[in-house]
Design an enzyme around this catalytic site. Structure first.
Site, mmCIF file in Angstrom:
data_model
loop_
_atom_site.group_PDB
_atom_site.id
_atom_site.type_symbol
_atom_site.label_atom_id
_atom_site.label_comp_id
_atom_site.label_asym_id
_atom_site.label_seq_id
_atom_site.Cartn_x
_atom_site.Cartn_y
_atom_site.Cartn_z
ATOM 1 N N GLY A 1 0.767 -1.313 0.045
ATOM 2 C CA GLY A 1 0.053 -0.062 -0.003
ATOM 3 C C GLY A 1 0.918 1.389 0.004
ATOM 4 O O GLY A 1 0.158 2.477 -0.252
ATOM 5 N N CYS B 1 -27.308 -9.441 -17.708
ATOM 6 C CA CYS B 1 -26.830 -9.302 -18.959
ATOM 7 C C CYS B 1 -27.756 -9.537 -20.239
ATOM 8 O O CYS B 1 -28.200 -10.603 -20.128
ATOM 9 C CB CYS B 1 -25.427 -9.859 -19.147
ATOM 10 S SG CYS B 1 -24.574 -9.752 -20.927
ATOM 11 N N CYS C 1 -25.672 -12.733 -22.093
ATOM 12 C CA CYS C 1 -25.434 -14.117 -21.695
ATOM 13 C C CYS C 1 -26.289 -14.410 -20.168
ATOM 14 O O CYS C 1 -26.236 -15.506 -19.799
ATOM 15 C CB CYS C 1 -23.983 -14.233 -21.085
ATOM 16 S SG CYS C 1 -23.402 -13.237 -19.642
ATOM 17 N N CYS D 1 -22.435 -7.143 -19.936
ATOM 18 C CA CYS D 1 -21.500 -7.423 -19.106
ATOM 19 C C CYS D 1 -20.333 -6.678 -19.405
ATOM 20 O O CYS D 1 -20.349 -6.289 -20.558
ATOM 21 C CB CYS D 1 -21.119 -8.971 -19.457
ATOM 22 S SG CYS D 1 -21.773 -10.277 -18.690
ATOM 23 N N CYS E 1 -18.135 -12.382 -20.576
ATOM 24 C CA CYS E 1 -19.393 -12.538 -21.520
ATOM 25 C C CYS E 1 -19.223 -13.536 -22.486
ATOM 26 O O CYS E 1 -19.910 -14.426 -22.952
ATOM 27 C CB CYS E 1 -19.746 -10.966 -21.785
ATOM 28 S SG CYS E 1 -21.494 -11.222 -22.458
#
Lengths: 140, 288, 369, 202
Positions: B30, B240, B243, B265, B271
């Site tokens: 970090g 979606c 899909c 998606c 997808c």
């Protein structure tokens, strides 16, 4: 002749001179190419006038070549893209480091070229001089 | 006047510097390690930080995937792939599972990443505290002192004003209980994917000259208050249109002909994969 | 909304690159790189300066490739620079070794060595010269021959082309603080990370490679009041700096390699600053702001000298004195890159923000209503 | 065969990175190390790690009584400059370094500051074979639950290292190499604890 002076004459002067000197050496000695002329950078270290400290101004594109004659390595470095000249300078440098007999005869040629360069520079200065503002005071 | 071709564009000295910074970044999760970011043949802000990381990592055996905003075929992703391919000759893939290196802008793929993969995220603004403190010298000190009350205050003010936090993408996270970090502009939806990730995540900010990292199995907590818990973008009840996937990040489309809003998606390869498994051969997808 | 095949991006990129080439070629005429090299001196100077890479040949090529776009040409050189090895560091270039082509001082009517105008646009009236539309090769050659003929008739000038610095003359008078040469090795922002506070060498390096427009704008802002430096130009000089590289195992400067020279513009600005005298009384003393850049670019070098002086005085809270504000925003590759990245799609981030905005409209209690 | 300065070094770096990211993981770089068989002064693995991170921009320090030869080798190959243990970016402890010397250097070396924790020394320690039974348990970032570390660490070294890393984010990161081309890492974030049956307790 010291390297600083000689390289300036060869780089600022007619490149045919470097070609002639290098050819003479190549003709008589085996020259091994350690690094073919290649492009690279040289970082310019500069002093500034306010605090007298150092800083990096930027890089300059250079062409560099390295050759070896006997045990002596010669380096050619020149600003810009000048592969032929860099190669010739490397040969000349190696010849001088090796103290080859041919180099003894070069001084006169180099000095003649130096005189030619000085002439050119003086004319250049005279031309610039014409752009100088003249503050002549009028006197009786 | 031609230059020697260099594997992965960068010279070995530049790679070494990026590698040293990356090792430190991994050792200090970090923390933003400063590095002398190189100039790339791609504009600053277009993923040069990620690209430098990728070039420092990539080897002959790698398979690369690049996505931009979830899409493999986005012009920016294509442009990055072209550069890496031209300088390394390695294969590229759109299938997340096949990739060993994944460079991404603003998304973490839907398919969970594995320990054999490295995710490289492109970061425009690596400093999570910059929104309220403009000076780098000050934010550096705030990180040193773990002085993050400003970050909390920002969220608190949002709750006071709007009744909830209003961060969009790039919602700040706390890494290993120590550093507040910008996860790069991934949607809040993706923040939990960083927590205890199997894959190593490296983040690169080229213009701001910072590299930072999230090692695997590292705690990543999105900043939030107990009575206002962190929430990802909400796609509940939506799926979606191609899909049928639910529980994934969706792009929203307004369909002119019907006047309806539809969803698809965002992760185009995910997808496509689902569609292929459903038996659709020809996959059509909108990309920018 | 149409559907694009999955391969759409790749094909569109190829087509776009073709379109770019078409734009460059469709006019029929092409300017040769050699023509750019011999006729676009000041453009080349500016490209080299912002790229921090001195190579007129490469700059001219980049200008052609970039269709004359300043930011693209600089970008090409910067990226090319990343692919070249840094072979050498020069010996310290001492500025008084400059072979001067032009030097003027605004501080004095006359200066030791004289005001040398050299080549400048300063005294041309900025009227479009329509005769250039019909300029003929023959005419040009004739003019050149005549000019060069006049020169050869001139009497030789004295001197070697170097001039004393105006600032040295004033230092000798005690009006300026004198500094011993400080040979501390400089920091290099292109190789090492720089952090704040930046060192003087880092500041100068960032300013000298800064974007001309950005450096000028910030210098101008300081003059207008967003800063406290309003200088008198002590000296502006344009000329060639000889560059030498130390020889491995060389003994002294005479052993080094001369590699050529670079043209640069150098400026010292004089700024009166309050100071405490030996008796504790407030008095004024001149300080110097330093500016330099590749090529002939006097505006940039003067603006740099203002910013240098500003950054030496961080105690002022004006923006031009804030080194993070100045140094982080003058680089052309960084600023143009980040501005241009806004052209990239941001629909994921926008979707995320949309979600937040919609949520705030659902109710103020944090629960969906 | 010669070390490929691009591809061998890339491979070594990737292993090194994964080791730093996954403390206790043992990586095998034998294939590349075999090409460094001309190196007599230190483990070939050590030489490769050094090649992958050192250059003229950083400094190093070598411990032990063979330090001169190793120092020359490193300087020749990487152009890195030698510095004191208190200043060096990389500290190399070759096999056979006396523990006391190592502990003194560890006390003296850079651990970074709270603002710049990355300005700390990284250690490259030549270790006993990195295999076999683990003496220690590791935990922290990069480790799911706990990891075994088959790295032979003396009690003194562990306690000197813990002293140096107690004020996170300052600290030091350790890279271990062995004579069989293996490497492993313990970054500053890792908590080292003894297995229960071990004779000593931290």
């Amino acid at each position: 002749m010291k390297r600083r002076r000689m390289t300036e004459i060869l780089i600022e002067g007619n490149p045919e001179l470097a070609d002639r000197l290098a050819s003479e050496i190549r003709h008589h000695y085996p020259v091994r190419e350690l690094a073919a002329p290649r492009q690279g950078l040289t970082m310019i270290k500069m002093r500034e006038t306010a605090k007298q400290s150092l800083f990096y101004l930027g890089e300059v594109l250079v062409t560099e070549a390295k050759v070896e004659i006997g045990d002596h390595i010669g380096v050619g470095i020149v600003a810009g893209v000048r592969e032929k000249l860099a190669g010739d300078l490397a040969v000349i440098d190696a010849a001088c480091r090796a103290g080859l007999s041919e180099t003894a005869g070069w001084t006169a040629m180099l000095e003649a070229e130096e005189i030619r360069l000085a002439d050119r520079k003086r004319r250049e200065l005279a031309a610039l001089e014409k752009t100088k503002v003249q503050f002549d005071t009028m006197e009786e | 006047m031609k230059a020697e071709p260099q594997f992965a564009f960068l010279d070995e000295g530049s790679k070494k510097e990026i590698r040293r910074a990356s090792l430190k970044a991994v050792a200090i999760p970090g923390y933003q390690v400063p590095f002398a970011s190189r100039e790339m043949p791609m504009a600053r802000g277009w993923g040069t930080g990620g690209l430098q990381l990728t070039c420092s990592l990539v080897g002959k055996d790698d398979v690369l995937k690049v996505i931009d905003q979830g899409a493999d075929e986005s012009v920016n992703a294509v442009s990055i792939k072209k550069l890496v391919q031209a300088t390394t000759g390695i294969p590229v893939t759109e299938r997340t599972e096949e990739a060993t290196l994944i460079q991404s802008r603003h998304r973490i793929p839907e398919v969970p990443l594995t320990k054999d993969q490295i995710l490289v995220l492109q970061v425009p603004m690596p400093e999570p505290l910059r929104k309220y403190e403009k000076k780098e010298s000050v934010t550096k000190r705030l990180h040193a002192e773990s002085e993050y009350s400003g970050a909390w205050l920002m969220l608190f003010e949002q709750i006071m004003k709007y009744g909830r936090t209003t961060t969009g993408a790039d919602h700040p996270v706390l890494v290993n209980g120590r550093y507040v970090m910008a996860p790069s502009p991934i949607p809040r939806f993706d923040n939990p994917k960083m927590d205890h990730s199997e894959a190593l995540i490296l983040l690169g900010a080229g213009r701001e000259k910072k590299i930072y990292a999230v090692p695997p199995y590292t705690e990543i907590r999105s900043l939030a208050f107990e009575d206002h818990p962190f929430k990802g973008e909400d796609f509940s009840g939506k799926s979606c249109r191609f899909c049928g996937a639910t529980g994934v990040f969706l792009d929203e489309f307004y369909i002119e002909e019907t006047g309806m809003t539809e969803y698809q998606c965002n992760d185009t390869s995910h997808c496509a994969d689902r569609l292929e498994r459903q038996g659709e051969k020809e996959v059509q997808h909108a990309t920018i | 909304m149409g559907y694009v095949a999955v391969k759409g991006g790749t094909e569109a990129i190829e087509a776009s690159i073709d379109r770019l080439k078409y734009e460059r070629l469709k006019g029929g005429e092409q300017v040769e790189v050699s023509a750019i090299l011999s006729s676009m001196r000041l453009l080349i100077d500016q490209v080299m300066s912002e790229a921090s890479l001195y190579s007129p040949e490469l700059a001219a090529l980049a200008i052609k490739q970039a269709e004359g776009s300043m930011e693209e040409a600089v970008f090409l050189l910067r990226a090319h620079r990343s692919t070249l090895p840094r072979l050498y560091y020069s010996e310290t270039v001492e500025p008084e070794r400059m072979a001067v082509e032009r030097r003027i001082s605004a501080s004095f009517k006359d200066i030791p060595g004289g005001q040398l105008l050299g080549a400048t646009h300063d005294y041309t009236h900025r009227l479009i010269d329509f005769s250039l539309l019909e300029e003929q090769e023959e005419e040009r050659q004739q003019w050149l021959q005549q000019y060069e003929g006049e020169l050869s008739a001139l009497e030789d000038a004295a001197g070697d082309g170097t001039y004393p610095k105006v600032v040295e003359y004033l230092r000798n008078e005690g009006l300026f603080e004198t500094f011993e040469p400080d040979n501390t090795e400089p920091d290099d922002v292109t190789k090492n990370v720089f952090q704040f506070p930046a060192s003087r060498s880092e500041r100068l390096q960032i300013l000298t490679r800064g974007q001309t427009g950005a450096v000028t704008a910030l210098g101008y802002a300081s003059l207008r009041g967003y800063g406290q430096v309003h200088p008198t130009v002590g000296e502006v000089r344009v000329g060639y700096l000889p560059i030498t590289v130390p020889a491995h195992g060389g003994e002294d400067g005479d052993d080094s390699y001369y590699i050529g020279s670079v043209r640069a513009t150098e400026v010292e600005s004089f700024v009166p600053m309050p100071t405490k005298g030996p008796d504790g009384k407030q008095e004024l003393r001149f300080e110097i702001g330093y500016g330099i850049c590749y090529g002939q670019n006097e505006t940039k070098a003067i603006a740099m000298s203002i910013l240098d002086q500003c950054l030496e005085h961080p105690e002022s809270d004006a923006p031009s004195h804030d080194e993070e504000f100045v140094l982080l925003h003058v680089d052309t590759v960084e600023s143009t890159g980040f501005i241009s990245h806004l052209k990239m799609p941001h629909y994921v981030t926008f979707q995320s923000k949309l979600d937040s905005v919609r949520n705030t409209r659902k109710g103020r209690d944090g629960h969906e209503s | 065969m010669q070390i490929d300065s691009v591809h061998d070094i890339q491979k070594v770096y990737r292993e090194l990175l994964q080791c730093m990211a996954r403390p206790g993981r043992i990586a095998d770089i034998r294939e590349s190390a075999a090409k460094a068989d001309f190196v007599r002064e230190c483990h070939p693995a050590t030489f490769l790690v050094i090649q992958s991170v050192l250059d003229a921009e950083v400094t190093f320090h070598v411990l032990g009584d063979r330090s001169d030869a190793i120092r020359r080798k490193i300087a020749d190959y990487t152009f890195a400059a030698h510095a004191s243990a208190g200043e060096a970016d990389y500290i190399i402890a070759p096999a056979g370094t006396f523990e006391q010397e190592l502990l003194d250097a560890m006390r003296a070396c850079k651990a970074g500051t709270l603002e710049n924790p990355h300005q700390s020394a990284t250690w490259i320690i030549e270790s006993e074979a990195l295999e076999g039974t683990a003496e220690l348990k590791l935990s922290g970032p990069g480790i799911r639950d706990e990891a075994d570390a088959p790295i032979a660490l003396s009690e003194g070294l562990v306690s000197a290292r813990n002293m140096k890393t107690q004020e996170f984010p300052t600290g030091i990161d350790l890279i271990f190499t062995d004579g069989d081309g293996r490497i492993s890492c313990i970054p500053r974030t890792t908590a080292i604890s003894a297995k229960e049956e071990s004779a000593w307790v931290m």
